[in-house]
Write an enzyme that holds these catalytic residues in place. Structure first.
Site, mmCIF file in Angstrom:
data_model
loop_
_atom_site.group_PDB
_atom_site.id
_atom_site.type_symbol
_atom_site.label_atom_id
_atom_site.label_comp_id
_atom_site.label_asym_id
_atom_site.label_seq_id
_atom_site.Cartn_x
_atom_site.Cartn_y
_atom_site.Cartn_z
ATOM 1 N N MET A 1 0.859 -1.198 0.000
ATOM 2 C CA MET A 1 0.000 0.000 0.000
ATOM 3 C C MET A 1 0.891 1.243 0.000
ATOM 4 S SD MET A 1 -3.304 0.599 2.320
ATOM 5 C CE MET A 1 -4.223 2.093 2.345
ATOM 6 N N CYS A 2 1.398 1.664 1.134
ATOM 7 C CA CYS A 2 2.360 2.759 1.268
ATOM 8 C C CYS A 2 1.776 4.096 0.821
ATOM 9 C CB CYS A 2 3.650 2.493 0.509
ATOM 10 S SG CYS A 2 4.521 1.011 1.065
ATOM 11 N N GLY A 3 2.355 5.158 1.360
ATOM 12 C CA GLY A 3 1.965 6.509 0.999
ATOM 13 C C GLY A 3 3.179 7.318 0.610
ATOM 14 N N ARG A 32 -1.806 4.724 5.362
ATOM 15 C CA ARG A 32 -1.297 3.975 4.215
ATOM 16 C C ARG A 32 0.021 3.282 4.528
ATOM 17 N NH1 ARG A 32 -3.734 4.577 -0.644
ATOM 18 N NH2 ARG A 32 -1.875 3.662 -1.599
ATOM 19 N N THR A 147 5.489 6.817 3.755
ATOM 20 C CA THR A 147 4.978 6.028 4.872
ATOM 21 C C THR A 147 4.865 4.592 4.381
ATOM 22 O OG1 THR A 147 2.618 6.321 4.341
ATOM 23 C CG2 THR A 147 3.672 8.006 5.692
#
Length: 297
Positions: A1-3, A32, A147
């Site tokens: 996912m990650c941001g 995220r 993130t």
């Protein structure tokens, strides 16, 4: 996912606000990626000097290591401490010896280097990481942040983004590369070195290699479209530049805002919603397989 977030300031008058603005963007992306977070900030430079960012267990460990580093290279570095990270400034001609010293130690790790770039990353929620390192007080022309929600490797400080494999060069990534092991082996034959098994470090190394061989940032990213396989959104920082690239399928979310004062990137619009003047910005989704680059002087 990650941001992912990124902010490139066209207007120098906003430079005192860079850290505060970037920090708010990063914290909004906490859900995220709650595992770890990191950011790179491009601030001022001193002619003839390079800044090395290193990490350690605590300030005492970092002070002791930097004192020993000074003896090893014959120059006592200027030192700025930020929790588990330290930024040391040394003459460019001392960099190779300093890197060798850092890499020989078990108590400290190399994070990044540049005339302008400082890079911080740590395990923990983004709001905690930004507070620990004092991002809101940092100034500069541009910065990127990440993130992380780990899916393929351990949650460690070294495994957090951004990854830096060249002077004043760093990259954050949302996605997964399917051919990173083969690309890593190729880059190792070209003399590139890696500290982790993370696919994002390979992407950063690929761009550093292309730039080392004479490509511009835009040319390096364009080449990556044929050489790197997988799903990805990249945001890249260099000493003067800021770039964005999505893979040809572009299944990872991305949105940008551009005004006369700045260019901003977020994995979701809510990361941009607090920026000044965003209500009048040109809001757009980066096109697939299209390189976007902004540079200053």
């Amino acid at each position: 996912m990650c941001g992912i977030v990124g902010l490139f300031l066209k207007a120098p008058r906003l430079e005192p606000e860079l850290g505060a603005l970037l920090g708010e963007m990063l914290v909004v992306m906490s859900d995220r990626g709650p595992d770890s977070a990191g950011f790179a900030v491009y601030g001022g430079r001193t002619q003839g000097m390079v800044k090395l960012t290193i990490s350690g267990a605590d300030e005492e460990t970092l002070r002791r290591a930097v004192a020993e580093l000074g003896k090893a290279i014959g120059m006592m570095p200027a030192l700025t401490l930020h929790d588990t990270h330290a930024v040391v400034s040394i003459c460019f001609d001392k960099e190779k010896a300093a890197r060798a010293f850092i890499e020989s130690r078990d108590d400290i790790s190399f994070v990044g280097a540049g005339a302008r770039m400082e890079l911080y990353k740590e395990v923990g929620r983004p709001d905690q990481v930004t507070q620990r390192f004092g991002l809101s007080r940092m100034t500069g022309s541009h910065g990127i942040g990440h993130t992380r929600m780990a899916t393929e490797s351990a949650v460690t400080t070294r495994g957090a983004h951004p990854f830096s494999t060249g002077l004043d060069q760093c990259l954050v990534h949302n996605g997964s590369l399917s051919n990173h092991n083969g690309v890593r082996r190729m880059l190792q034959r070209e003399g590139m070195r890696f500290a982790t098994e993370n696919d994002t470090e390979v992407a950063a190394g690929y761009l550093s290699w292309r730039i080392r061989e004479g490509a511009s940032l835009k040319e390096a990213l364009t080449s990556s479209l044929s050489d790197l396989d997988g799903f990805y959104t990249f945001v890249v920082g260099t000493e003067t530049g800021f770039a964005v690239l999505r893979d040809p399928i572009s299944c990872k979310p991305a949105v940008m805002a551009e005004t006369d004062d700045y260019v901003a990137f977020g994995s979701e619009y809510r990361a941009l919603a607090g920026l000044p003047g965003v209500d009048k910005a040109h809001i757009f989704e980066p096109e697939p397989a299209t390189v976007y680059v902004w540079e200053r002087g």
